[in-house]
Design a protein around this motif. Structure first.
Motif, PDB file in Angstrom:
ATOM      1  N   HIS A   1      28.613 -22.305 -22.547  1.00 52.17           N
ATOM      2  CA  HIS A   1      29.130 -20.940 -22.487  1.00 52.17           C
ATOM      3  C   HIS A   1      28.792 -20.174 -23.766  1.00 52.17           C
ATOM      4  O   HIS A   1      28.354 -19.009 -23.712  1.00 52.17           O
ATOM      5  CB  HIS A   1      30.654 -20.961 -22.289  1.00 52.17           C
ATOM      6  CG  HIS A   1      31.070 -21.087 -20.866  1.00 52.17           C
ATOM      7  ND1 HIS A   1      31.945 -22.054 -20.416  1.00 52.17           N
ATOM      8  CD2 HIS A   1      30.732 -20.375 -19.752  1.00 52.17           C
ATOM      9  CE1 HIS A   1      32.132 -21.920 -19.114  1.00 52.17           C
ATOM     10  NE2 HIS A   1      31.405 -20.918 -18.687  1.00 52.17           N
TER      11      HIS A   1
ATOM     12  N   ARG B   1      23.548 -18.511 -12.529  1.00 56.35           N
ATOM     13  CA  ARG B   1      23.735 -17.242 -11.835  1.00 56.35           C
ATOM     14  C   ARG B   1      22.450 -16.406 -11.807  1.00 56.35           C
ATOM     15  O   ARG B   1      22.495 -15.206 -11.526  1.00 56.35           O
ATOM     16  CB  ARG B   1      24.898 -16.446 -12.433  1.00 56.35           C
ATOM     17  CG  ARG B   1      26.241 -17.175 -12.283  1.00 56.35           C
ATOM     18  CD  ARG B   1      27.365 -16.449 -12.982  1.00 56.35           C
ATOM     19  NE  ARG B   1      27.520 -15.107 -12.438  1.00 56.35           N
ATOM     20  CZ  ARG B   1      28.030 -14.079 -13.124  1.00 56.35           C
ATOM     21  NH1 ARG B   1      28.389 -14.240 -14.383  1.00 56.35           N
ATOM     22  NH2 ARG B   1      28.148 -12.895 -12.556  1.00 56.35           N
TER      23      ARG B   1
ATOM     24  N   ASP C   1      25.704 -23.461 -13.097  1.00 55.71           N
ATOM     25  CA  ASP C   1      25.088 -22.409 -12.289  1.00 55.71           C
ATOM     26  C   ASP C   1      24.749 -21.249 -13.220  1.00 55.71           C
ATOM     27  O   ASP C   1      25.629 -20.560 -13.718  1.00 55.71           O
ATOM     28  CB  ASP C   1      26.055 -21.971 -11.186  1.00 55.71           C
ATOM     29  CG  ASP C   1      25.501 -20.848 -10.316  1.00 55.71           C
ATOM     30  OD1 ASP C   1      24.339 -20.434 -10.534  1.00 55.71           O
ATOM     31  OD2 ASP C   1      26.233 -20.380  -9.427  1.00 55.71           O
TER      32      ASP C   1
ATOM     33  N   SER D   1      20.705 -23.769 -10.625  1.00 52.59           N
ATOM     34  CA  SER D   1      21.589 -24.599 -11.438  1.00 52.59           C
ATOM     35  C   SER D   1      20.862 -25.723 -12.160  1.00 52.59           C
ATOM     36  O   SER D   1      19.806 -26.188 -11.733  1.00 52.59           O
ATOM     37  CB  SER D   1      22.671 -25.229 -10.555  1.00 52.59           C
ATOM     38  OG  SER D   1      23.490 -24.242  -9.978  1.00 52.59           O
TER      39      SER D   1
ATOM     40  N   PRO E   1      28.046 -22.177  -3.757  1.00 47.81           N
ATOM     41  CA  PRO E   1      27.504 -20.942  -4.340  1.00 47.81           C
ATOM     42  C   PRO E   1      26.135 -20.600  -3.767  1.00 47.81           C
ATOM     43  O   PRO E   1      25.279 -21.474  -3.617  1.00 47.81           O
ATOM     44  CB  PRO E   1      27.410 -21.268  -5.836  1.00 47.81           C
ATOM     45  CG  PRO E   1      28.372 -22.395  -6.050  1.00 47.81           C
ATOM     46  CD  PRO E   1      28.348 -23.186  -4.782  1.00 47.81           C
TER      47      PRO E   1
ATOM     48  N   ARG F   1      31.589 -29.289  -2.226  1.00 51.84           N
ATOM     49  CA  ARG F   1      31.550 -27.858  -1.892  1.00 51.84           C
ATOM     50  C   ARG F   1      30.908 -27.762  -0.520  1.00 51.84           C
ATOM     51  O   ARG F   1      29.827 -28.331  -0.315  1.00 51.84           O
ATOM     52  CB  ARG F   1      30.731 -27.061  -2.915  1.00 51.84           C
ATOM     53  CG  ARG F   1      31.262 -27.119  -4.360  1.00 51.84           C
ATOM     54  CD  ARG F   1      32.284 -26.028  -4.576  1.00 51.84           C
ATOM     55  NE  ARG F   1      32.795 -26.000  -5.938  1.00 51.84           N
ATOM     56  CZ  ARG F   1      32.856 -24.903  -6.693  1.00 51.84           C
ATOM     57  NH1 ARG F   1      32.403 -23.749  -6.218  1.00 51.84           N
ATOM     58  NH2 ARG F   1      33.371 -24.951  -7.910  1.00 51.84           N
TER      59      ARG F   1
ATOM     60  N   THR G   1      27.341 -15.007 -17.788  1.00 50.72           N
ATOM     61  CA  THR G   1      28.227 -16.141 -18.007  1.00 50.72           C
ATOM     62  C   THR G   1      28.027 -17.166 -16.902  1.00 50.72           C
ATOM     63  O   THR G   1      28.181 -16.848 -15.718  1.00 50.72           O
ATOM     64  CB  THR G   1      29.697 -15.688 -18.016  1.00 50.72           C
ATOM     65  OG1 THR G   1      29.867 -14.713 -19.038  1.00 50.72           O
ATOM     66  CG2 THR G   1      30.624 -16.865 -18.272  1.00 50.72           C
ATOM     67  N   PRO G   2      27.655 -18.394 -17.240  1.00 51.07           N
ATOM     68  CA  PRO G   2      27.401 -19.380 -16.194  1.00 51.07           C
ATOM     69  C   PRO G   2      28.696 -19.877 -15.560  1.00 51.07           C
ATOM     70  O   PRO G   2      29.758 -19.869 -16.177  1.00 51.07           O
ATOM     71  CB  PRO G   2      26.703 -20.516 -16.957  1.00 51.07           C
ATOM     72  CG  PRO G   2      27.250 -20.412 -18.352  1.00 51.07           C
ATOM     73  CD  PRO G   2      27.452 -18.941 -18.600  1.00 51.07           C
ATOM     74  N   GLU G   3      28.584 -20.300 -14.309  1.00 55.14           N
ATOM     75  CA  GLU G   3      29.687 -20.986 -13.642  1.00 55.14           C
ATOM     76  C   GLU G   3      29.471 -22.483 -13.847  1.00 55.14           C
ATOM     77  O   GLU G   3      28.407 -23.015 -13.505  1.00 55.14           O
ATOM     78  CB  GLU G   3      29.710 -20.659 -12.150  1.00 55.14           C
ATOM     79  CG  GLU G   3      29.931 -19.187 -11.833  1.00 55.14           C
ATOM     80  CD  GLU G   3      31.368 -18.750 -12.080  1.00 55.14           C
ATOM     81  OE1 GLU G   3      32.253 -19.641 -12.145  1.00 55.14           O
ATOM     82  OE2 GLU G   3      31.599 -17.542 -12.220  1.00 55.14           O
TER      83      GLU G   3
ATOM     84  N   PHE H   1      31.096 -26.359 -13.241  1.00 56.47           N
ATOM     85  CA  PHE H   1      32.108 -27.125 -12.530  1.00 56.47           C
ATOM     86  C   PHE H   1      31.593 -28.531 -12.258  1.00 56.47           C
ATOM     87  O   PHE H   1      30.388 -28.770 -12.164  1.00 56.47           O
ATOM     88  CB  PHE H   1      32.500 -26.447 -11.207  1.00 56.47           C
ATOM     89  CG  PHE H   1      31.333 -26.082 -10.326  1.00 56.47           C
ATOM     90  CD1 PHE H   1      30.858 -26.961  -9.361  1.00 56.47           C
ATOM     91  CD2 PHE H   1      30.713 -24.840 -10.468  1.00 56.47           C
ATOM     92  CE1 PHE H   1      29.789 -26.620  -8.549  1.00 56.47           C
ATOM     93  CE2 PHE H   1      29.626 -24.491  -9.656  1.00 56.47           C
ATOM     94  CZ  PHE H   1      29.168 -25.385  -8.691  1.00 56.47           C
TER      95      PHE H   1
END
Length: 386
Positions: free
Chosen positions: A361, A219, A217, A343, A125, A52, A371-373, A375
């Protein structure tokens, strides 16, 4: 993919400024595998660059237009304008300080930079503990260095970006983030001694071992220029002073009993985390080199426990992410980054990725959290021209 990324950025730059960029550069965010808050205590860290990145399009303005610096973001908002010399934080919007701060830091090093047009785009992010700010700084610093032929080494660029972060943005960070972004190589972690600034790559063959690192993450946003981070820096400084050492790097495990008798309880807990975390970094490097990444799970978990109980930088969402990931089959997990949100990472067998993600989740939904991201990240290369 790089060509596509450059083309999209160049098209957006041209649409905004009326001329194409002269060059485009990218710098990655990072995951810190282990070694949290040890950097500004002159200790050891073990980050790796992720796939990223922050990207910039850069065009030097003609001399007759003065030294006007224009900064824009693909996320929208107004173009920020200021002179490229004599910059001050109050003259630019907070998000643009990571760009302007590099110009300022270059000026402190004696470089009189011309005006420039810069367009920023990022897939790192924000506020997730993945070093989105350092990615921006490193992309700008590398771009200026290579495009203007300043002749600075990457190690020198690390210090320039740290100066920008510390004295222009106002975040008292060490060199971990900028080093990871500028010095990393693919499929390796970066073992960095923050006192000597010496570093070397450490094999991190995740895919070859059927492993994966998931970023969770939460958030829950955090900021390094917040009061909590600064208080931790001061606590570590006080602990070192009271123990009569230059930095907590100089305190070994064998001195913790003495430290507990000497220091106030809260200061002792902060010191204990740094001292034990430094040792965990060394142990992790040794295990990676001797047995491979599947062997480090217990050290990741011990690191999280220390950050939660001794350093006080975890939060309910991070703890839930770590506990749920491990219960769902992760080899190890820990929060990563400065703390107070951001995170967690989970090291797991790649075949368990969907199971762990689904479990996290569900746990967050049941707890009523955002809701977490989630990846996967791959240990990638450092900053580069596109």
């Amino acid at each position: 993919m790089k060509d596509h990324a450059r083309t999209g950025l160049a098209d957006a730059f041209t649409a905004l400024y009326g001329l194409a960029p002269e060059a485009c550069f990218a710098a990655p965010g990072r995951v810190n595998l282990i070694g949290e808050h040890t950097d500004y205590n002159e200790g050891y860290v073990l980050p790796f660059a992720i796939d990223r990145v922050a990207r910039i399009g850069l065009r030097i303005r003609p001399a007759e237009s003065g030294r006007l610096l224009r900064i824009a973001s693909t996320r929208g908002g107004q173009v920020v304008e200021a002179e490229s010399t004599g910059l001050a934080p109050a003259l630019v919007a907070p998000w643009a300080r990571y760009v302007a701060g590099v110009f300022w830091a270059m000026e402190q090093r004696g470089f009189a930079l011309p005006g420039a047009d810069i367009l920023l785009d990022s897939t790192v992010p924000v506020g997730a503990g993945l070093s989105s700010s350092a990615a921006i700084e490193c992309a700008v610093a590398l771009g200026l260095n290579e495009h203007l032929g300043l002749g600075l080494s990457r190690e020198e660029l690390v210090l320039i970006c740290q100066l920008a972060e510390n004295d222009f943005v106002g975040a008292p960070t060490g060199i971990l983030d900028q080093s990871a972004s500028l010095l990393s190589t693919s499929d390796h972690a970066l073992f960095l001694d923050c006192r000597t600034r010496e570093s070397r790559p450490v094999d991190l063959p995740l895919a070859a071992n059927g492993l994966q690192v998931l970023v969770i993450d939460t958030r829950v946003s955090h900021s390094h220029d917040s009061g909590g981070y600064k208080e931790l820096v001061l606590a570590c400084t006080r602990g070192a002073t009271e123990l009569g050492v230059t930095a907590l790097r100089d305190v070994g495990i064998d001195r913790l009993v003495e430290a507990q008798d000497t220091l106030a309880p809260e200061i002792y807990r902060r010191v204990k985390h740094i001292v034990t975390e430094n040792q965990r970094v060394l142990d992790t490097v040794e295990l990676l080199e001797r047995r491979g990444p599947a062997a480090i799970g217990d050290l990741l978990l011990a690191s999280h426990t220390s950050m939660r109980d001794d350093f006080g930088i975890s939060c309910a969402e991070l703890d839930l992410a770590v506990d749920t990931a491990v219960a769902a089959g992760a080899i190890g997990a820990r929060m990563t980054g400065g703390g107070f949100g951001g995170s967690a990472i989970a090291l797991l067998d790649a075949s368990r990725s969907a199971v762990v993600a689904d479990a996290v989740h569900s746990a967050f939904a049941e707890a009523g959290y955002l809701t977490p991201e989630i990846f996967a990240v791959v240990p990638g290369p450092g900053a580069r021209a596109l």
